[in-house]
Motif scaffolding. Structure first.
Motif, mmCIF file in Angstrom:
data_model
loop_
_atom_site.group_PDB
_atom_site.id
_atom_site.type_symbol
_atom_site.label_atom_id
_atom_site.label_comp_id
_atom_site.label_asym_id
_atom_site.label_seq_id
_atom_site.Cartn_x
_atom_site.Cartn_y
_atom_site.Cartn_z
ATOM 1 N N LEU A 32 8.290 -13.106 -6.629
ATOM 2 C CA LEU A 32 7.153 -14.007 -6.847
ATOM 3 C C LEU A 32 6.079 -13.323 -7.688
ATOM 4 C CD1 LEU A 32 6.775 -15.656 -3.319
ATOM 5 C CD2 LEU A 32 8.069 -16.441 -5.287
ATOM 6 N N MET A 59 -5.336 5.159 6.312
ATOM 7 C CA MET A 59 -4.829 5.986 5.224
ATOM 8 C C MET A 59 -5.820 5.998 4.069
ATOM 9 S SD MET A 59 -1.063 6.280 6.041
ATOM 10 C CE MET A 59 -0.348 6.560 4.555
ATOM 11 N N MET A 60 -6.489 4.861 3.853
ATOM 12 C CA MET A 60 -7.470 4.814 2.766
ATOM 13 C C MET A 60 -8.635 5.748 3.052
ATOM 14 S SD MET A 60 -7.417 0.785 1.952
ATOM 15 C CE MET A 60 -6.130 0.043 0.943
ATOM 16 N N ALA A 106 -3.264 0.922 6.988
ATOM 17 C CA ALA A 106 -3.690 1.093 5.597
ATOM 18 C C ALA A 106 -5.141 1.543 5.545
ATOM 19 C CB ALA A 106 -3.509 -0.217 4.840
ATOM 20 N N LYS A 129 0.341 -10.404 -4.489
ATOM 21 C CA LYS A 129 1.234 -11.573 -4.611
ATOM 22 C C LYS A 129 2.560 -11.252 -3.935
ATOM 23 C CE LYS A 129 -1.052 -14.413 -7.322
ATOM 24 N NZ LYS A 129 -1.349 -15.749 -6.812
ATOM 25 N N PRO A 130 2.580 -11.183 -2.617
ATOM 26 C CA PRO A 130 3.812 -10.753 -1.945
ATOM 27 C C PRO A 130 4.866 -11.861 -1.876
ATOM 28 C CG PRO A 130 2.122 -11.256 -0.319
ATOM 29 C CD PRO A 130 1.505 -11.495 -1.675
ATOM 30 N N GLY A 131 6.111 -11.483 -1.614
ATOM 31 C CA GLY A 131 7.149 -12.454 -1.321
ATOM 32 C C GLY A 131 8.421 -12.284 -2.124
ATOM 33 N N ASP A 191 12.265 -15.111 2.457
ATOM 34 C CA ASP A 191 11.584 -14.434 3.554
ATOM 35 C C ASP A 191 11.551 -15.292 4.807
ATOM 36 O OD1 ASP A 191 11.079 -12.386 1.818
ATOM 37 O OD2 ASP A 191 9.087 -13.104 1.270
ATOM 38 N N THR A 243 -1.222 -6.608 1.407
ATOM 39 C CA THR A 243 -2.153 -5.490 1.499
ATOM 40 C C THR A 243 -1.623 -4.470 2.513
ATOM 41 O OG1 THR A 243 -3.401 -6.818 3.059
ATOM 42 C CG2 THR A 243 -4.344 -6.574 0.884
ATOM 43 N N GLY A 244 -1.868 -3.202 2.222
ATOM 44 C CA GLY A 244 -1.521 -2.152 3.172
ATOM 45 C C GLY A 244 -0.251 -1.395 2.842
ATOM 46 N N GLY A 278 10.949 -10.262 -2.155
ATOM 47 C CA GLY A 278 11.315 -8.964 -2.715
ATOM 48 C C GLY A 278 10.715 -8.736 -4.091
ATOM 49 N N ASP A 325 -0.139 -1.158 -2.719
ATOM 50 C CA ASP A 325 -1.499 -1.652 -2.496
ATOM 51 C C ASP A 325 -2.449 -0.476 -2.307
ATOM 52 O OD1 ASP A 325 -3.364 -3.859 -1.857
ATOM 53 O OD2 ASP A 325 -3.434 -2.853 0.080
ATOM 54 N N ARG A 326 -2.011 0.485 -1.498
ATOM 55 C CA ARG A 326 -2.874 1.651 -1.252
ATOM 56 C C ARG A 326 -3.048 2.453 -2.537
ATOM 57 N NH1 ARG A 326 -1.474 5.541 1.864
ATOM 58 N NH2 ARG A 326 0.732 5.090 2.016
ATOM 59 N N LEU A 361 -4.670 13.420 -0.356
ATOM 60 C CA LEU A 361 -5.045 13.285 1.051
ATOM 61 C C LEU A 361 -4.442 12.035 1.675
ATOM 62 C CD1 LEU A 361 -8.788 14.358 0.926
ATOM 63 C CD2 LEU A 361 -6.954 15.476 2.201
ATOM 64 N N GLN A 362 -4.182 11.038 0.845
ATOM 65 C CA GLN A 362 -3.600 9.796 1.361
ATOM 66 C C GLN A 362 -2.097 9.754 1.150
ATOM 67 O OE1 GLN A 362 -5.599 6.166 0.363
ATOM 68 N NE2 GLN A 362 -7.468 7.221 -0.187
ATOM 69 N N GLN A 363 -1.505 10.882 0.811
ATOM 70 C CA GLN A 363 -0.067 10.958 0.553
ATOM 71 C C GLN A 363 0.349 10.010 -0.560
ATOM 72 O OE1 GLN A 363 1.739 10.346 4.394
ATOM 73 N NE2 GLN A 363 1.274 12.397 5.053
ATOM 74 N N ALA A 408 -8.096 13.317 -4.182
ATOM 75 C CA ALA A 408 -8.322 12.172 -3.303
ATOM 76 C C ALA A 408 -7.009 11.509 -2.920
ATOM 77 C CB ALA A 408 -9.241 11.158 -3.986
ATOM 78 N N ARG A 443 -5.488 0.683 -4.886
ATOM 79 C CA ARG A 443 -6.879 0.716 -4.437
ATOM 80 C C ARG A 443 -7.465 2.128 -4.492
ATOM 81 N NH1 ARG A 443 -8.095 -4.337 -2.291
ATOM 82 N NH2 ARG A 443 -6.228 -5.490 -1.737
#
Lengths: 525, 331
Positions: free
Chosen positions: B83, A340-341, A337, B76-78, A202, B48-49, B80, B53-54, B299-301, B296, B57
């Motif tokens: 990680l 959207m939440m 986000a 734990k991003p990274g 990255d 997040t986001g 692709g 993640d959505r 509504l958030q697709q 629920a 949550r």
């Protein structure tokens, strides 16, 4: 332009949910603290509070998150001014004159300048946003890779104003920075310079790298001193002088205006973010200033210019997010986000169906910026006390906190390792007098330069005449060249005038046939 | 002297060894029976986001109710997802770490392209409710109206249109497969690469490129700014029924399915703790079918479709096989 009835409804939403205003001050304080800690970015502060906002109603949640965002826009400049270490990449340019000002004992004034420049331009950015959100959204989508490349080049021009003892080392350092910026997988899927380490796919994370580079040189430089500011009498923290600094900011409306416009436009471009706006605003202000030679030695205009583009850039970023549902950077991605939440999807549909809500969010941001004026003064009053603490206590604390901060970003040891390696690199660079800021600019812009140039090449199929199909890019390049040309012209005129004056003086001295007196007194006479 | 005979002494020792080994073996049995007794970590290998993640949550409150324990979302991003995937494999197989991720394409991609130190089979699917497909689209004010027009133009001159796509992705493979089927030489195309679906979508909606090939779901907020030309799916997609299927363009094309997102565990857990695996899948099924959860998340697709472990696993492995088959197109 503005839709009056929607605006009216927006005021209704604002006052109907007055309870949510209570989230403004806590949000601002969280944002200020997180961004003032080197190593923790705005994005991270937002990521940490995002799950909290899940348990709130929609409008209070958005007020809370945007308050963190607003506070974080200013907080980064506090360590930049006091310690020459920017809290976030977007206050990097603030270090150039901000730290020089505090070295002169003008830290109160510098912090005041930064607060007002950041906040007033932030408010101005939101006013622009309120009027122009829809046309701006359309323009943003039309900005292509060639225009972005021109913007990146414009950012690189800052290198010319960094000043270093050796031009060759400055260029070498910048090239090294650009090279570091391109480590990882590029946009065409080629992997370069990762040494087989997965984390590097990255790219090098800019925040620990920047802090490592800047902090190493800086902390080692400070270690030999007892206090950050040498002179005993200068280490005062005075609310009166902070306020004088705040007020003094208003003396430079031109700088503020230019900075905000640069900030809004660059901030609105997806994927660029405010870390480039402040570089360009600083470089442009310095180039066009009559007293450009004093930039970098504590010119208040330098602080004001850099900070003016930060908060306004957030306004621009917010416009793109609300109008298109496209994040301009990490922080707005988290805001999306959060929307959207709460079952609200930002994008063209949102503006059409819920214009009052969009206006209410923008208006609330203006309120937050206004509140920040007061909260910010209190915050810098407390934070400025760091100048009274002995460096032997400050330095280890800063190092520990920065290391923890870079660790906290992902919870991976990669952050602290990057910090450490770049600290060694920073030490070597400053030891051999290579300008560290040039490397940082390279790291911040390297990836963008490469990516956008590559895409322009791909779209045009390698045809240089493609430039003329893109009036936007031609305009940016045109303004850039004109600005450079005018600077060169006025510098030349200035030099000529100075030379002529000196020659006239020498002639006169010879005519008078008096022994040449010391030059300073000759000029006085 | 004691009264112990040698035999008695032996019995005592043997017995205590037996009890001790029983105690050692107990926890795993106990764990399976009492599971779960503490909060469960949901590893999301993205920041997040993002979608996962959505999804995690938004779905957590309904899943928590079925599990009887809170869920902790761990981002734990990274690299692709490499990680986060490695992190998940390093956790004990006790059911206290589950993944919410884009199993396809990221697990096969990290294995095939980044030489990740794990295999596609090291992960087992619980349920993959979200299915995304490659969408070929143009800006809504573009003169191009159909996919057939694109093919026609490119057959006449492969350099006549610029094409935006993310390299090393299923979208890229599908783009090449479609043009190969139309007898267009992909090496002569004007391909513009983007390092993510987001930038590729912006470039398509803003007419920076003439045609974009990118995951369709992310286009939903921008739907008024684009015109769909072809979606690489077998059947009409429920979240975008207006998008014409690639089959309708007249081309006979094999294609790779896009993202398959949802709930995943390590295969080690599935093998060593089958009861826990069953318990998790049961809880997921009940939560996925909870009308409140469906409403629920809609509504958030976000998707809640229940396919179950078998069907999800089959779809995932089929996808991984397709990717392995066409991996040279993705490089």
């Amino acid at each position: 332009m503005i839709d009056v009835s929607a605006f009216h409804d927006a005021l209704g939403i604002m006052f109907a949910s007055a309870g949510s205003w209570g989230w403004i001050v806590p949000g601002l304080i969280i944002g200020l603290i997180f961004s003032a800690i080197p190593g923790i970015s705005i994005t991270m502060a937002m990521a940490i509070v995002l799950p909290m906002s899940l348990y709130m109603d929609f409008f209070p949640a958005i007020v809370f998150l945007t308050s963190v965002y607003t506070g974080a826009g200013f907080g980064g400049s506090v360590p930049a001014i006091l310690m020459n270490i920017p809290g976030t990449p977007s206050s990097f340019a603030t270090t150039f004159d901000g730290f020089a000002m505090s070295q002169k004992g003008l830290h109160n004034e510098a912090l005041g300048h930064a607060l007002f420049a950041s906040t007033i331009c932030g408010i101005f950015g939101y006013v622009l946003l309120l009027l122009l959100i829809e046309p701006l959204a359309d323009i943003v989508l039309r900005i292509g890779p060639l225009e972005m490349f021109a913007v990146a080049i414009w950012g690189m021009l800052l290198l010319g104003s960094l000043g270093s003892t050796y031009i060759s080392r400055g260029l070498l350092a910048a090239a090294f920075g650009v090279l570091l910026g391109t480590v990882g997988m590029n946009t065409a899927g080629f992997t370069r310079g990762t040494l087989g380490i997965p984390v590097l796919l990255d790219g090098i994370s800019p925040i620990p790298a920047m802090i490592g580079l800047l902090a190493a040189g800086q902390l080692l430089g400070l270690a030999g001193r007892d206090y950050i500011i040498d002179a005993d009498g200068a280490r005062e923290v005075s609310i009166r002088r902070i306020l004088a600094g705040c007020w003094g900011t208003l003396k430079y409306p031109g700088v503020l205006l230019r900075g905000s416009i640069i900030g809004v436009v660059i901030g609105a471009v997806p994927g660029v973010g405010s870390s480039i706006g402040n570089l360009i605003a600083y470089a442009e202000t310095k180039r066009t200033a009559k007293d450009s030679a004093t930039f970098g030695t504590g010119n208040p205009k330098g602080v004001i210019a850099a900070e003016s583009a930060v908060a306004s850039g957030e306004g621009g970023s917010m416009a793109t997010m609300l109008a298109l549902g496209i994040p301009g950077g990490g922080a707005t991605a988290i805001l999306i986000a959060a929307f959207m939440m709460h079952n609200i999807v930002p994008g063209p549909g949102l503006i059409q169906s819920q214009k009052p809500m969009v206006y209410a969010i923008i208006l609330n941001n203006m309120v937050q910026a206004t509140v920040l004026l007061a909260v910010g003064v209190a915050f810098i009053y407390v934070a400025a006390n760091v100048v009274k603490v002995r460096t032997r206590y400050v330095l280890p604390s800063v190092l520990v906190v920065a290391t923890l901060g870079t660790y906290a970003v992902t919870g991976e040891i990669a952050g602290p390792i990057t910090l450490f390696i770049f600290a060694l690199l920073g030490f070597a660079l400053s030891r051999y007098e290579y300008p560290i800021p040039a490397v940082v600019v390279g790291i911040l812009l390297g990836r963008m330069l490469e990516t956008e140039f590559l895409r322009s090449y791909q779209i045009s199929g390698g045809d240089p005449l493609y430039l003329f199909q893109r009036p936007g890019a031609v305009a940016i390049v045109g303004v850039m060249v004109a600005s450079l040309g005018m600077t060169a012209w006025s510098k030349r005129k200035q030099r000529r005038a100075e030379a002529a004056e000196e020659a006239a003086l020498l002639r006169q001295l010879e005519q008078d046939k008096v022994p040449a007196p010391p030059r300073a007194s000759a000029i006085k006479g | 002297m004691t009264d112990f005979t040698r035999r008695e002494a032996f019995r005592l020792v043997a017995g205590s060894v037996g009890v001790a080994s029983g105690l050692v073996a107990m926890p795993s049995i106990l764990r399976a029976a009492d599971y779960p007794t503490r909060p469960i970590n949901v590893i999301v290998p993205f920041a997040t986001g993002g979608y996962n993640d959505r999804l995690s949550r938004a779905f957590a409150p309904y899943l928590e109710k079925e599990l009887g324990q809170p869920l902790v979302i761990v981002n734990k991003p990274g690299a692709g997802t490499q990680l986060g995937n490695s992190y998940a494999l390093n956790q004990p197989a006790d059911g206290y770490s589950i993944l919410c991720t884009s199993a396809a394409p990221y697990i096969p991609l990290t294995v095939l392209l980044q030489n990740a130190p794990y295999k596609v089979e090291d992960f087992s699917m619980l349920n993959l409710p979200s299915r995304d497909y490659t969408l070929a689209a143009t800006s809504s004010d573009s003169p191009i109206k159909t996919f057939a027009e694109v093919i026609e133009k490119l057959q006449a001159d492969p350099g006549s249109l610029s094409i935006g796509v993310q390299p090393a992705s299923a979208d890229y493979a599908n783009m090449v497969l479609a043009f190969q089927a139309a007898k267009i030489d992909p090496s002569k195309l004007r391909i513009v690469t983007y390092d993510g679906g987001g930038p590729a979508r912006n470039a398509t909606a803003g007419a920076q490129v003439d045609v974009g090939f990118v995951g369709g779901e992310g286009f939903l907020p921008l739907v008024s700014k684009i015109r769909p030309l072809a979606i690489f799916a077998e059947e009409t997609v429920d979240w975008y029924p207006d998008a014409p299927l690639i089959g309708a363009s007249g081309l006979k094309v094999d294609f790779v399915e896009g993202s398959q997102r949802g709930w995943v565990v390590t295969t080690k857990l599935k093998k060593e703790q089958p009861e826990i695996f069953k318990f998790l899948s049961g809880a997921l099924e009940r939560a996925s079918k909870n009308p409140k959860a469906i409403e629920a998340l809609k509504l958030q697709q976000l998707a809640t479709t229940w396919y179950g472990p078998e069907a999800s696993e089959k779809a995932y492995l089929a996808n991984a096989d397709k990717m392995a088959k066409y991996i040279d197109l993705m490089k």
